[in-house]
Each structure stands twice: as C-alpha cells, then as structure tokens.
Write an enzyme that holds these catalytic residues in place. Structure first.
Site, PDB file in Angstrom:
ATOM      1  N   ARG A 176       0.499  -9.995 -11.590  1.00  0.00           N
ATOM      2  CA  ARG A 176       0.283 -10.339 -10.165  1.00  0.00           C
ATOM      3  C   ARG A 176       1.543 -10.945  -9.551  1.00  0.00           C
ATOM      4  NH1 ARG A 176      -1.506 -14.869  -8.441  1.00  0.00           N
ATOM      5  NH2 ARG A 176      -2.871 -15.282 -10.207  1.00  0.00           N
ATOM      6  N   TYR A 230      -3.306   4.437  13.789  1.00  0.00           N
ATOM      7  CA  TYR A 230      -4.379   4.870  12.890  1.00  0.00           C
ATOM      8  C   TYR A 230      -5.617   4.005  13.193  1.00  0.00           C
ATOM      9  CZ  TYR A 230      -6.834   5.240   8.388  1.00  0.00           C
ATOM     10  OH  TYR A 230      -7.769   5.420   7.411  1.00  0.00           O
ATOM     11  N   ASP A 274       5.500   0.763  11.954  1.00  0.00           N
ATOM     12  CA  ASP A 274       4.810   1.559  10.938  1.00  0.00           C
ATOM     13  C   ASP A 274       5.534   2.907  10.899  1.00  0.00           C
ATOM     14  OD1 ASP A 274       3.149   3.313   9.556  1.00  0.00           O
ATOM     15  OD2 ASP A 274       1.319   2.289  10.182  1.00  0.00           O
ATOM     16  N   LYS A 318       0.972   8.498   1.899  1.00  0.00           N
ATOM     17  CA  LYS A 318       1.312   9.705   2.648  1.00  0.00           C
ATOM     18  C   LYS A 318       2.610  10.308   2.095  1.00  0.00           C
ATOM     19  CE  LYS A 318      -2.382   8.488   4.740  1.00  0.00           C
ATOM     20  NZ  LYS A 318      -2.446   7.134   5.080  1.00  0.00           N
TER      21      LYS A 318
HETATM   22  N1  LCS Z   1      -0.603   3.577   8.961  1.00  0.00           N
HETATM   23  C1  LCS Z   1      -0.724   4.882   9.298  1.00  0.00           C
HETATM   24  C2  LCS Z   1       0.197   5.455  10.321  1.00  0.00           C
HETATM   25  C3  LCS Z   1      -1.705   5.659   8.710  1.00  0.00           C
HETATM   26  O1  LCS Z   1      -1.790   6.939   9.062  1.00  0.00           O
HETATM   27  C4  LCS Z   1      -2.581   5.080   7.743  1.00  0.00           C
HETATM   28  C5  LCS Z   1      -3.643   5.867   7.082  1.00  0.00           C
HETATM   29  C6  LCS Z   1      -2.427   3.720   7.439  1.00  0.00           C
HETATM   30  C7  LCS Z   1      -1.418   3.008   8.054  1.00  0.00           C
HETATM   31  C8  LCS Z   1      -3.292   3.040   6.424  1.00  0.00           C
HETATM   32  O2  LCS Z   1      -2.886   3.370   5.155  1.00  0.00           O
HETATM   33  P1  LCS Z   1      -3.812   3.371   3.842  1.00  0.00           P
HETATM   34  O3  LCS Z   1      -4.381   1.982   3.751  1.00  0.00           O
HETATM   35  O4  LCS Z   1      -4.871   4.383   4.037  1.00  0.00           O
HETATM   36  O5  LCS Z   1      -2.853   3.657   2.743  1.00  0.00           O
HETATM   37  N2  LCS Z   1      -3.894   7.098   7.699  1.00  0.00           N
HETATM   38  C9  LCS Z   1      -4.812   7.973   7.392  1.00  0.00           C
HETATM   39  C10 LCS Z   1      -5.049   9.141   8.157  1.00  0.00           C
HETATM   40  O6  LCS Z   1      -4.491   9.453   9.204  1.00  0.00           O
HETATM   41  N3  LCS Z   1      -5.996   9.850   7.591  1.00  0.00           N
HETATM   42  O7  LCS Z   1      -6.533   9.203   6.496  1.00  0.00           O
HETATM   43  C11 LCS Z   1      -5.784   7.979   6.272  1.00  0.00           C
END
Ligand code: LCS
Length: 398
Positions: free
Chosen positions: A58, A111, A183, A208
C-alpha cells in the site's frame, strides 16, 4: 537517462529503468503484500525514510513504481501516482487539497460518472461545483470565487469532443490562484501534453488508451512533486492502490502507446471524413475535421486527434439503435481506447445519469453515437459502418 532529450517512443520503452531486480529484462510482477527487513534497525530506517527500499505494497510496490516512472516521463512531469481506476485518480487529484466550503469549477462535458462525482458526492461533503462551458474562457472567469481551488476539464471531452484551449485557460486560472487539472484520457500524452501548456496536474483513466488492451481498470495523477506528494500520501492513507499484476499489464500496454496512437489517429480521421461526407449523417464531432469548432485550437495543442468520433445519424434514436445492433466489427460496449473498435450510445449508457437539460446543453443528443475507432484495417471499419447505416435506414426508413 536524460528523459527530456529522448523521443516519446524511446521513453515509453526505457523510462522504467534498466536496472531491474535479478537482471530481469521485463519488469517482474512483485505480487507481494509486504517486504522483509534485514534487522529491526533496517525496518526502523525504512519507516523513518532514512533507507531506500520497500515496506508494504500500500505504501509502494516496485512494479507500480516502474509504471509511474514511464507515465511521468511521457507527460513530461516530475512524478506520477497510479490509482486503481480513473475515477479514483480524479478523486485523488482533488480531494486531498480541499476542505468543506472550498469550490470547484468543472467542464460541463465530462464522462457521466465524473460529473456525478463532483455534482453529487463532493456536494454531499460541502464542496460545491460550478459546471461551465470551458471552451469559453469568460465562463470560467465568471465562475471563479475566492474559495475556488481547482478547474477540472476534459479536452477533447467525452463524448462530444469539445476542445478547450489549455494554455488560455491555465493562464486565466493562475491569475486567480486556481489550479487546473486536465483529464487527458481522450488525447493521451502522445497527442497532447497539458503540463507543457501550463496545466498543474493531468489525470487519466488508464483503462483506455494507456493500457490499450481492455484488460485493466486503472488511473493516474501526474504533475509536480509538490502536488504528487500530497496525492501519494492521500493514496497511502485512504488505500486505493493498483494490484501489482494490473500495474504490470498497464506497463506492458504502454510500451506500444505511440504505435497504437498513430494508427488510432489515422483511422479516427478516416472514419470521421467518411461520416462527414455521408448523406445519412447529420453531424460529425471530431477535432481533426477542418469544420469542427475546436479544430484550430486542437491543431495548436494536439499532435494528432485520436480515435474518438461522435456523430448523429438521421432518423433519431430509433435509427441509432438499429445502427448499434448491426455493426459486426465495432463491438457494442462502453469503455474506449482499446486496440479493437467499440460503439456505444452515450445518452442511454455512459451519460445516462446526466440530467437531460445538462446533456442538451452539452450537445449530447439522443441520437448521438460514439465510436472508439481501433487499429483494424481502415476499409473494414468503413465497410462495417456503411453496412450498419444501410440496415438502420432499411428498418427505420430514413
Ligand atoms: N475520464 C474519462 C474521460 C473517461 O472516459 C472515464 C471512463 C473516466 C475518466 C473514468 O475512468 P475509470 O474509472 O472508468 O477508469 N470512461 C468510460 C467511457 O466513456 N465508457 O466507459 C468508461
């Protein structure tokens, strides 16, 4: 290694360091929760920060630290802190710096769950957020209050690809002592490095493009050590750490980021150009198209325009649903940035919880379809879309 002088691809391959344990070539997976001490004095020295080494996963793990070195190098930053999801990274980049009564400014196009994190969860702890159109710097200026700590935004933004001028907005925020967090999930550091344009921190959903293979949920916060130290202490104190195996997969995916992004950029542009010329498509949102409202700014701050394309099909939601039902290569799934192509419907999926008024304000209509254009052969992707458009037309009759 002088990180800044080397090219992006060299850094993505070497910034984890050559001096790996037991002369290993690839960074091993340190799947261990704890690390033994030579003696009580050694343990005490590690805890006191007087010796180099590891204590407990951790607090730090060698596989995750190798990944953090590569991420920092790619974003041209001092340090990176890895989180087990993008949302955990957003929380980690903001919350440790804030207290009840502080204020946040956020882009209105994010998002969906990121909007809810600020608008619902932070609001419950007495931290209000003002959502603005960050493409218009005056809206940010008007929203700044004495208690504003951060301006957080996505550019390009999910799902409409809205572009914000990072340099203009960073300068404006700094005049009022507000820090800016970008972001950078949609662009990736291959296409855009916000810290070099004035931003204070970058976050990613590494789920992603950074991982790229659709097999890890991950995130990171990247910036100057004075900020990342606060973020790292918050992570240690609250517990959201990446599993060493996930860090390994994520590090492995990063080794091909530049090669994948070149292909995503080329296929994204080709698909956007095909859709723009198509008589059954009303509107295409892609910053690489000269007619896109964000094109000039995107050209200044991005090296390529990535693989995310949004469009509106004539015939409304019914036609969009038929299209989603009929692609064979584009897989009907949320997430994005994987090597293979995905298709989804934001209004009923990723952004379903965003109130309809806010969705409409963002230009997120009920017939908007989002593509994550992958690395397949370009002609196959275009043919898949053309076939699905024709099938949708035949059913809905547009
Ligand atoms: N920021 C962006 C721009 C995102 O597209 C997403 C997830 C997140 C943060 C959050 O990330 P995660 O916690 O899921 O790793 N975007 C998604 C989307 O457009 N479709 O499914 C997940």
């Amino acid at each position: 290694m002088n990180k800044k002088k080397l090219g992006f691809t060299t850094r993505q391959l070497h910034a984890d360091g050559h001096n790996k344990p037991l002369h290993a070539h690839a960074m091993p997976i340190f799947q261990t929760s704890t690390f033994w001490f030579d003696s009580p004095d050694h343990g005490a020295a590690l805890f006191a920060g007087e010796a180099e080494g590891h204590i407990y996963t951790r607090l730090g793990n060698p596989t995750t630290e190798a990944l953090e070195r590569v991420l920092a190098s790619l974003e041209e930053a001092e340090e990176a802190v890895v989180f087990p999801s993008g949302l955990a990274a957003i929380q980690g980049s903001t919350l440790p710096f804030m207290k009840q009564g502080d204020h946040l400014i956020s882009g209105d196009t994010l998002y969906g769950p990121s909007l809810s994190l600020f608008g619902d969860i932070f609001a419950n702890y007495g931290i209000p957020t003002t959502f603005v159109n960050t493409a218009d710097p005056d809206e940010i200026k008007k929203a700044i209050r004495p208690e504003t700590k951060f301006c957080f935004l996505e550019t390009p933004a999910n799902p409409t690809n809205k572009i914000t001028d990072i340099k203009v907005v960073s300068d404006l925020c700094h005049e009022s002592g507000v820090k800016i967090i970008i972001d950078n999930t949609y662009a990736t550091p291959y296409n855009q490095t916000p810290l070099t344009l004035g931003a204070d921190m970058v976050i990613h959903s590494a789920t992603k493009y950074l991982n790229g293979h659709g097999d890890v949920i991950g995130g990171c916060v990247i910036g100057k050590t004075e900020d990342t130290e606060v973020v790292r202490n918050y992570r240690t104190g609250t517990g959201p750490v990446s599993s060493p195996f996930d860090s390994f997969l994520y590090l492995r995916g990063l080794k091909t980021l530049s090669m994948r992004m070149e292909r995503h950029n080329a296929n994204g542009l080709a698909v956007a150009e095909f859709l723009e010329k198509h008589p059954d498509i009303d509107k295409v949102m892609y910053p690489g198209l000269p007619n896109d409202p964000g094109h000039e700014t995107a050209k200044r701050q991005m090296k390529g325009f990535s693989g995310m394309v949004a469009f509106e099909l004539k015939g409304g939601y019914e036609a969009a649903k038929e299209l989603l039902n009929n692609t064979e290569i584009f897989i009907l799934a949320v997430s994005l940035g994987t090597v293979d192509s995905l298709i989804q419907h934001p209004a009923s999926m990723t952004h379903a919880k965003v109130p309809k008024e806010l969705r409409e304000m963002q230009g997120l209509t009920d017939n908007l379809v989002r593509l994550s254009v992958g690395c397949e052969d370009t002609d196959d992707l275009i043919e898949d879309l053309e076939t699905a458009i024709q099938k949708a037309k035949a059913v809905v009759g547009v």
